[in-house]
Design a protein around this motif. Structure first.
Motif, PDB file in Angstrom:
ATOM      1  N   LEU A   1      34.919 -43.669 -11.679  1.00 45.81           N
ATOM      2  CA  LEU A   1      33.634 -43.097 -11.269  1.00 45.81           C
ATOM      3  C   LEU A   1      33.693 -41.574 -11.204  1.00 45.81           C
ATOM      4  O   LEU A   1      32.669 -40.900 -11.316  1.00 45.81           O
ATOM      5  N   ALA A   2      34.919 -41.053 -10.992  1.00 46.08           N
ATOM      6  CA  ALA A   2      35.040 -39.588 -10.881  1.00 46.08           C
ATOM      7  C   ALA A   2      34.669 -38.922 -12.195  1.00 46.08           C
ATOM      8  O   ALA A   2      34.132 -37.807 -12.194  1.00 46.08           O
ATOM      9  N   GLY A   3      34.929 -39.597 -13.326  1.00 47.89           N
ATOM     10  CA  GLY A   3      34.598 -39.024 -14.634  1.00 47.89           C
ATOM     11  C   GLY A   3      33.129 -38.646 -14.738  1.00 47.89           C
ATOM     12  O   GLY A   3      32.795 -37.478 -14.949  1.00 47.89           O
ATOM     13  N   PRO A   4      32.213 -39.624 -14.582  1.00 48.21           N
ATOM     14  CA  PRO A   4      30.789 -39.280 -14.649  1.00 48.21           C
ATOM     15  C   PRO A   4      30.359 -38.246 -13.604  1.00 48.21           C
ATOM     16  O   PRO A   4      29.555 -37.363 -13.917  1.00 48.21           O
ATOM     17  N   VAL A   5      30.921 -38.346 -12.394  1.00 47.18           N
ATOM     18  CA  VAL A   5      30.500 -37.417 -11.337  1.00 47.18           C
ATOM     19  C   VAL A   5      30.855 -35.978 -11.735  1.00 47.18           C
ATOM     20  O   VAL A   5      30.014 -35.078 -11.694  1.00 47.18           O
ATOM     21  N   VAL A   6      32.114 -35.782 -12.157  1.00 46.65           N
ATOM     22  CA  VAL A   6      32.518 -34.426 -12.552  1.00 46.65           C
ATOM     23  C   VAL A   6      31.741 -34.001 -13.801  1.00 46.65           C
ATOM     24  O   VAL A   6      31.302 -32.853 -13.913  1.00 46.65           O
ATOM     25  N   GLY A   7      31.531 -34.949 -14.708  1.00 45.52           N
ATOM     26  CA  GLY A   7      30.806 -34.627 -15.933  1.00 45.52           C
ATOM     27  C   GLY A   7      29.382 -34.198 -15.672  1.00 45.52           C
ATOM     28  O   GLY A   7      28.777 -33.475 -16.466  1.00 45.52           O
ATOM     29  N   LEU A   8      28.810 -34.640 -14.564  1.00 42.79           N
ATOM     30  CA  LEU A   8      27.438 -34.243 -14.222  1.00 42.79           C
ATOM     31  C   LEU A   8      27.429 -32.917 -13.460  1.00 42.79           C
ATOM     32  O   LEU A   8      26.581 -32.050 -13.705  1.00 42.79           O
ATOM     33  N   VAL A   9      28.380 -32.766 -12.537  1.00 45.38           N
ATOM     34  CA  VAL A   9      28.360 -31.594 -11.651  1.00 45.38           C
ATOM     35  C   VAL A   9      28.770 -30.324 -12.403  1.00 45.38           C
ATOM     36  O   VAL A   9      28.180 -29.265 -12.186  1.00 45.38           O
ATOM     37  N   VAL A  10      29.747 -30.462 -13.302  1.00 44.38           N
ATOM     38  CA  VAL A  10      30.284 -29.266 -13.956  1.00 44.38           C
ATOM     39  C   VAL A  10      29.239 -28.494 -14.770  1.00 44.38           C
ATOM     40  O   VAL A  10      29.093 -27.285 -14.579  1.00 44.38           O
ATOM     41  N   PRO A  11      28.463 -29.150 -15.650  1.00 44.58           N
ATOM     42  CA  PRO A  11      27.455 -28.363 -16.374  1.00 44.58           C
ATOM     43  C   PRO A  11      26.420 -27.751 -15.430  1.00 44.58           C
ATOM     44  O   PRO A  11      25.933 -26.643 -15.686  1.00 44.58           O
ATOM     45  N   LEU A  12      26.141 -28.457 -14.351  1.00 48.94           N
ATOM     46  CA  LEU A  12      25.177 -27.941 -13.377  1.00 48.94           C
ATOM     47  C   LEU A  12      25.684 -26.626 -12.786  1.00 48.94           C
ATOM     48  O   LEU A  12      24.951 -25.631 -12.705  1.00 48.94           O
ATOM     49  N   LEU A  13      26.967 -26.622 -12.396  1.00 50.44           N
ATOM     50  CA  LEU A  13      27.546 -25.416 -11.802  1.00 50.44           C
ATOM     51  C   LEU A  13      27.708 -24.326 -12.856  1.00 50.44           C
ATOM     52  O   LEU A  13      27.430 -23.146 -12.604  1.00 50.44           O
ATOM     53  N   ALA A  14      28.119 -24.740 -14.057  1.00 47.00           N
ATOM     54  CA  ALA A  14      28.333 -23.750 -15.125  1.00 47.00           C
ATOM     55  C   ALA A  14      27.017 -23.075 -15.487  1.00 47.00           C
ATOM     56  O   ALA A  14      26.997 -21.903 -15.846  1.00 47.00           O
ATOM     57  N   SER A  15      25.911 -23.833 -15.370  1.00 42.06           N
ATOM     58  CA  SER A  15      24.614 -23.238 -15.721  1.00 42.06           C
ATOM     59  C   SER A  15      24.266 -22.094 -14.783  1.00 42.06           C
ATOM     60  O   SER A  15      23.540 -21.175 -15.157  1.00 42.06           O
ATOM     61  N   LEU A  16      24.796 -22.149 -13.554  1.00 39.83           N
ATOM     62  CA  LEU A  16      24.499 -21.073 -12.603  1.00 39.83           C
ATOM     63  C   LEU A  16      25.174 -19.764 -13.002  1.00 39.83           C
ATOM     64  O   LEU A  16      24.869 -18.708 -12.469  1.00 39.83           O
TER      65      LEU A  16
ATOM     66  N   MET B   1      34.152 -14.523  -4.855  1.00 39.93           N
ATOM     67  CA  MET B   1      33.208 -15.315  -5.640  1.00 39.93           C
ATOM     68  C   MET B   1      33.892 -16.559  -6.208  1.00 39.93           C
ATOM     69  O   MET B   1      33.279 -17.616  -6.311  1.00 39.93           O
ATOM     70  N   ILE B   2      35.170 -16.409  -6.563  1.00 40.67           N
ATOM     71  CA  ILE B   2      35.932 -17.576  -7.020  1.00 40.67           C
ATOM     72  C   ILE B   2      35.936 -18.627  -5.920  1.00 40.67           C
ATOM     73  O   ILE B   2      35.747 -19.823  -6.155  1.00 40.67           O
ATOM     74  N   SER B   3      36.135 -18.121  -4.703  1.00 41.35           N
ATOM     75  CA  SER B   3      36.148 -19.014  -3.556  1.00 41.35           C
ATOM     76  C   SER B   3      34.793 -19.703  -3.402  1.00 41.35           C
ATOM     77  O   SER B   3      34.714 -20.921  -3.207  1.00 41.35           O
ATOM     78  N   LEU B   4      33.710 -18.922  -3.543  1.00 39.76           N
ATOM     79  CA  LEU B   4      32.368 -19.502  -3.448  1.00 39.76           C
ATOM     80  C   LEU B   4      32.184 -20.588  -4.511  1.00 39.76           C
ATOM     81  O   LEU B   4      31.692 -21.683  -4.235  1.00 39.76           O
ATOM     82  N   GLY B   5      32.618 -20.253  -5.746  1.00 40.34           N
ATOM     83  CA  GLY B   5      32.512 -21.226  -6.829  1.00 40.34           C
ATOM     84  C   GLY B   5      33.258 -22.507  -6.493  1.00 40.34           C
ATOM     85  O   GLY B   5      32.750 -23.607  -6.708  1.00 40.34           O
ATOM     86  N   GLY B   6      34.466 -22.353  -5.929  1.00 35.59           N
ATOM     87  CA  GLY B   6      35.273 -23.515  -5.579  1.00 35.59           C
ATOM     88  C   GLY B   6      34.600 -24.385  -4.536  1.00 35.59           C
ATOM     89  O   GLY B   6      34.519 -25.611  -4.678  1.00 35.59           O
ATOM     90  N   TRP B   7      34.067 -23.751  -3.496  1.00 33.95           N
ATOM     91  CA  TRP B   7      33.405 -24.525  -2.437  1.00 33.95           C
ATOM     92  C   TRP B   7      32.169 -25.216  -2.969  1.00 33.95           C
ATOM     93  O   TRP B   7      31.873 -26.375  -2.621  1.00 33.95           O
ATOM     94  N   LEU B   8      31.423 -24.497  -3.817  1.00 29.12           N
ATOM     95  CA  LEU B   8      30.203 -25.071  -4.398  1.00 29.12           C
ATOM     96  C   LEU B   8      30.553 -26.308  -5.214  1.00 29.12           C
ATOM     97  O   LEU B   8      29.900 -27.354  -5.110  1.00 29.12           O
ATOM     98  N   LEU B   9      31.608 -26.163  -6.006  1.00 32.96           N
ATOM     99  CA  LEU B   9      32.051 -27.280  -6.835  1.00 32.96           C
ATOM    100  C   LEU B   9      32.424 -28.472  -5.964  1.00 32.96           C
ATOM    101  O   LEU B   9      31.987 -29.604  -6.188  1.00 32.96           O
ATOM    102  N   LEU B  10      33.206 -28.175  -4.916  1.00 33.75           N
ATOM    103  CA  LEU B  10      33.664 -29.240  -4.032  1.00 33.75           C
ATOM    104  C   LEU B  10      32.485 -29.916  -3.339  1.00 33.75           C
ATOM    105  O   LEU B  10      32.412 -31.149  -3.253  1.00 33.75           O
ATOM    106  N   GLY B  11      31.532 -29.091  -2.872  1.00 31.01           N
ATOM    107  CA  GLY B  11      30.371 -29.634  -2.180  1.00 31.01           C
ATOM    108  C   GLY B  11      29.545 -30.527  -3.093  1.00 31.01           C
ATOM    109  O   GLY B  11      29.184 -31.651  -2.729  1.00 31.01           O
ATOM    110  N   LEU B  12      29.258 -30.019  -4.295  1.00 31.39           N
ATOM    111  CA  LEU B  12      28.451 -30.795  -5.240  1.00 31.39           C
ATOM    112  C   LEU B  12      29.152 -32.094  -5.612  1.00 31.39           C
ATOM    113  O   LEU B  12      28.531 -33.162  -5.666  1.00 31.39           O
ATOM    114  N   LEU B  13      30.481 -31.990  -5.825  1.00 35.39           N
ATOM    115  CA  LEU B  13      31.239 -33.191  -6.193  1.00 35.39           C
ATOM    116  C   LEU B  13      31.193 -34.205  -5.061  1.00 35.39           C
ATOM    117  O   LEU B  13      30.975 -35.396  -5.290  1.00 35.39           O
ATOM    118  N   GLY B  14      31.373 -33.705  -3.837  1.00 31.20           N
ATOM    119  CA  GLY B  14      31.363 -34.597  -2.688  1.00 31.20           C
ATOM    120  C   GLY B  14      30.023 -35.306  -2.555  1.00 31.20           C
ATOM    121  O   GLY B  14      29.951 -36.525  -2.379  1.00 31.20           O
TER     122      GLY B  14
END
Lengths: 304, 655
Positions: A64-79, B517-530
């Motif tokens: 399940l981690a695959g799809p979750v990371v696959g969804l979140v990463v482009p979202l974050l990268a878009s920022l 900012m790297i730190s912010l990115g890391g927390w954001l990633l972790l939060g979104l993933l969670g």
């Protein structure tokens, strides 16, 4: 500030599946068919989201981690990337490296999720995915280096800033053209499009990305498709911005140019997919090494 | 006062194994050993923090050894190396309680404990030493204790062989260091380490080359890495963690400290280290991909990571040659941070590998499979370490690689066109990152995912908490650096100042600022993933999970149909065929109903197995033949030798 972030994310979320529809429509036109409606990717996502999950007894939470990371990463990268005139919400020196490595994270988990099924098909897909993208990564970095040389700053915002227009008209124009080609190839590889991969068939031994997600079902599969669509949009945004460096100064107008460029890119991808056959697998690394060398030329041109 | 506290700590760590030799009951002995190391490490923590906050500590005493006084110093540069060392030493000692209990290993556990303490203390002392004799003594104690750690299981043939190769390599290095310090003594006039930036050009090329040989051998830079894979595979896992995570860094420390002595750095030093770094990085990871033995694979990753560290150091040296303070700051910070990071995640990975080996009883990757179901925590920790070592956010490996990337990009702004060649380090680093990712997807996938490939793997058990907690602590440290990297900013900046006094301090401020900012990115990633993960988890909780993986209509899948380590690596190994020269045997099937076929592949080490071993066996053969001719037992011929020697000597005297 907040409203711009919301706008940024809304554009991504709403617009992302549309280019896929355009690609399919273009392919249908070339084949002389009517093709699915333009909004079919949206219907597909909605249908998948309503379905339930099914798991193999082999799998663990990594599946399940695959799809979750696959969804979140482009979202974050878009920022990290500007959409036309709309500057990136998060921008700092060196954000381009975070941008590249975020996709690495997605690749890690997608490939791990594929291995989690214990199926040899998916193992095959995982190997091909990691092999080809580690060859595509230097190309991407060379392209970014060329842009950084022109911008003299290390944020994606300034890399894709208004100086691009003058850069095209100066001596550096030739190298921008070269990296545009290289980045287009990288985009096709990263988004598993023909001639490197075929996103429409799932069970040929020659497939790469699609065979990795074979065992995902329902919402998980929907998340993978949605993530892939967003990835196309985020990486495509990079290309569109280099290809259409005009900036009027008014955000709505710039956004229109940007979104129009995205649709144009989608048509281009559709044309490529309709007119080319898929490459034999041993050819893929050769093409990628070739584009890496082309991007080295581009870098040498701006450095001399 | 602080210095004495530190010395007591070092003494306690060093002697942790000595005192318990007197205690006969193994459980008591082990606890004394462990407690002594923990107390020793805790005593060192306070001086360490004050040394970083203030300008450093130093101590000078008279001693009867020639060449200078007994000099110790603790500055930020040493502290960067000591801090991860302490954490690894303590977690390794606790881990060893259950991994290598005396009750099960009565013949070699006391030896392991004795040398474990000795090597740890010697390493701290060598990082503190400010006198060449003291440095070399500590260096030798470390090197020899390392030998005994590697040969813990000396009843095994391959272990003895690995130890022997290590012994040759380390003493070749020590020989170079003796030469190195002799030349430095002559140039500076005393046995004390010269102050930073105090040496000028005289003899500097010789010093650098000797240092590169001696320290590079210990660090495992590419053509000098021959001892590393075998040695790290042979030692018990927590000793491997110490050797691979910490000991090889003393070589890096030596190079960093050595280059700090000079006021001016010739440009070729930086280029040389940069090229060696790129070669180690790419070939190290390529060789790692081809391995089947999990510990050998991890050892090759040390070669790769030393390559990344060398890339950072090379950039910093170039920055000093070309007068680019930003390059110095980013390159050296990246180098030092990667030293810390590699110490943490490599030890974590070795311990997790130890936990698997403990459970399954094999080091071969293809004997594992499906372990995540039975070893939840080990799997989680290994996954964290794998993500970190692949340089992916939000863990620490990303932060240091990011700093090195920024250093590389810094050369874009430089006006010197020679320096812009260093840009090629960026794609090299990208390639290394991509290959490391592929390698760790392979290791994690083959070990922990899918279905069990052997009976032993199907019956594997989770490691006891004593082994899990140290791993948890290391993973926590990894994520701490990954998520709060700016907390290390001051120590890194201080270390850069220690290294090159000439770099203007005021220009240092802004370049590390984006760490926030790297730190912010890391927390954001972790939060979104969670958040997303929690949603998906909730929705999928009631889904059916007892169906087979779809096998395209074939309904009798077996574990042997999964992708193995070799098949996973195959396409990548083929890409690097020009540099790896793997053996491949069999595998071709023919006809409609082929008989069963075997396939095996093996990738020998490029330098050791392909270069040195054939060369030296050739030489040995040659000399045997020569000796047979010269020393033939005929007394008259021997008399002839004497006469000839006499004639030659007389002729020489006559001229």
């Amino acid at each position: 500030m907040i409203s711009r972030i919301v706008l940024h994310i809304c554009i991504l979320l709403v617009f992302a599946p549309l280019p896929l529809g355009v690609i399919n429509k273009t392919k249908a036109l070339f084949a002389g068919r009517v093709g699915p409606p333009l909004l079919q990717p949206y219907y597909d996502l909605a249908r998948l989201w309503r379905k339930g999950f099914v798991f193999s007894r082999t799998t663990t939470w990594v599946f399940l981690a695959g799809p979750v990371v696959g969804l979140v990463v482009p979202l974050l990268a878009s920022l990290l990337i500007p959409f036309g005139g709309l500057a990136a919400p998060i921008s700092f020196t060196g954000d381009l490296i975070l941008f590249v490595y975020l996709f690495g994270l997605a690749r890690f988990f997608t490939a791990a999720a594929a291995l989690d099924t214990g199926s040899s098909f998916e193992g095959m897909g995982a190997v091909r995915e990691v092999t080809f993208s580690c060859l595509a990564e230097p190309t991407l970095l060379f392209g970014l280096l060329v842009l950084a040389r022109g911008a003299e700053k290390l944020t994606l915002n300034s890399l894709l800033g208004p100086q691009l227009f003058n850069q095209w008209r100066s001596d550096a124009g030739a190298s921008l053209g070269l990296i545009l080609v290289c980045l287009f190839v990288a985009l096709l590889v990263e988004n598993s499009r023909i001639p490197f991969d075929d996103p429409n068939t799932h069970l040929e031994l020659t497939m790469i990305h699609e065979v990795m997600v074979l065992d995902h079902s329902g919402p998980a599969f929907g998340m993978i498709l949605y993530g892939a669509a967003m990835k196309l949009m985020v990486l495509g945004g990079l290309l569109v911005r280099i290809a259409l460096p005009f900036q009027t100064g008014s955000i709505p107008l710039d956004l229109l140019v940007f979104l129009g460029g995205m649709l144009g890119l989608a048509v281009l991808v559709g044309v490529v997919e309709s007119t080319m056959a898929r490459l034999r697998l041993p050819r893929v690394p050769q093409v990628l090494v070739g584009t890496t060398l082309l991007s080295v030329f581009a870098l040498v041109l701006v450095l001399r | 006062m602080m210095v004495w506290l530190l010395l007591v700590g070092v003494f306690l760590i060093t002697t942790s194994g000595v005192f318990c030799l007197a205690v006969s009951r193994p459980p008591v002995r082990e606890r004394i050993f462990c407690v002594q190391i923990v107390i020793g490490a805790l005593l060192c923590v306070w001086p360490l923090t004050t040394a970083v906050a203030q300008s450093g500590l130093s101590l000078e005493l008279d001693w009867s050894v020639p060449a200078g006084r007994f000099e110790l110093g603790l500055d930020a540069l040493s502290a960067v190396f000591i801090a991860p060392l302490l954490l690894v030493v303590v977690s390794g000692a606790i881990y060893g309680l259950r991994y290598w209990p005396s009750a099960e290993h009565s013949e070699n556990a006391p030896k392991l404990g004795l040398f474990y303490g000795l090597i740890s203390g010697a390493m701290i002392l060598l990082l503190l030493a400010r006198n060449s004799v003291l440095f070399l003594s500590a260096w030798e104690v470390m090197a020899l204790s390392g030998y005994f750690l590697i040969t813990t299981e000396d009843h095994k043939e391959d272990v003895r062989k690995a130890g022997f190769i290590y012994l040759i390599a380390t003493h070749t290095g020590t020989l170079a260091l003796f030469g190195l310090f002799a030349v430095i003594n002559q140039v500076s006039g005393s046995g004390a380490f010269p102050l930073a930036g105090s040496l000028t050009g005289a003899g500097s090329s010789l010093i650098f080359l000797l240092g590169l040989l001696g320290f590079g051998m210990k660090a495992g830079l590419m053509p000098l890495h021959i001892w590393l894979p075998g040695a790290h595979a042979a030692a018990p896992s927590h000793a491997s963690a110490l050797l691979s995570g910490v000991m090889i860094k003393t070589g890096i420390y030596g190079l960093v400290r050595l280059t700090s002595f000079f006021a001016e750095i010739p440009a070729w030093w930086g280029w040389m280290i940069l090229v060696l770094g790129a070669v180690s990085g790419i070939l190290g990871v390529a060789l790692a991909i081809a391995q089947h033995d999990i510990k050998r694979l991890l050892a090759y990753h040390s070669v790769e990571n030393i390559g990344i560290i060398a890339l950072g150091l090379g950039l910093a040296l170039l920055g000093r040659s070309y007068g680019e303070p930003a390059l110095v700051l980013l390159g050296l910070s990246g180098c030092l941070l990667h030293v810390i990071n590699h110490g943490l995640f490599k030890s974590l990975l070795f311990m997790a590998a130890g936990s698997i080996i403990h459970a399954v009883g094999s080091r071969d990757l293809d004997h594992f499979g499906g372990l995540l179901k039975r070893q939840r925590w080990t799997g989680l920790f290994f996954l964290g370490g794998a993500v970190a070592i692949s340089g992916l956010p939000p863990f620490n490996g990303f932060v240091s690689e990011w700093l090195i990337y920024l250093g590389v990009f810094q050369t874009l702004k430089s006006t010197s066109s020679a320096l812009s060649v260093a840009l090629l380090a960026a794609p090299a680093l990208a390639l290394i990152g991509g290959l490391a990712l592929a390698c760790f997807v392979k290791v994690f996938g083959v070990c922990f995912l899918g279905t069990a490939r052997t009976e032993a793997s199907a019956r594997a058990h989770e490691a006891p908490p004593t082994m899990l907690w140290p791993m948890a602590a290391l993973l926590l440290a990894c994520s701490w650096i990954g998520l709060l990297p700016f907390s290390l900013r001051s120590i890194l900046e201080q270390a850069v100042v220690n290294w090159s006094e000439t770099t203007p301090t005021l220009s240092l401020g802004g370049d590390l600022a984006p760490l926030n900012m790297i730190s912010l990115g890391g927390w954001l990633l972790l939060g979104l993933l969670g958040l997303t993960g929690w949603q998906v988890q909730r929705r999928s909780a009631s889904a059916p999970a007892d169906l087979g993986t779809w096998g395209c209509g074939f309904s009798f899948p077996t574990a042997r149909m999964q992708y193995t380590a070799s098949s996973f690596a195959d396409s990548l190994v083929r890409l690097f065929r020009f540099g790896l020269w793997s053996h491949r045997q069999g595998g071709q099937v023919d006809g409609l109903f082929p008989k069963s076929k075997d396939f095996s592949s093996h990738t020998p080490d490029l330098v050791l197995d392909r270069g040195l071993t054939p060369t030296f066996s050739g030489l040995a053969w040659l000399f045997t033949r020569l000796r047979r001719i010269i020393q033939n037992g005929v007394a008259a011929i021997y008399l002839l030798y004497v006469v000839l020697t006499l004639v030659v000597l007389l002729t020489l005297v006559a001229y």
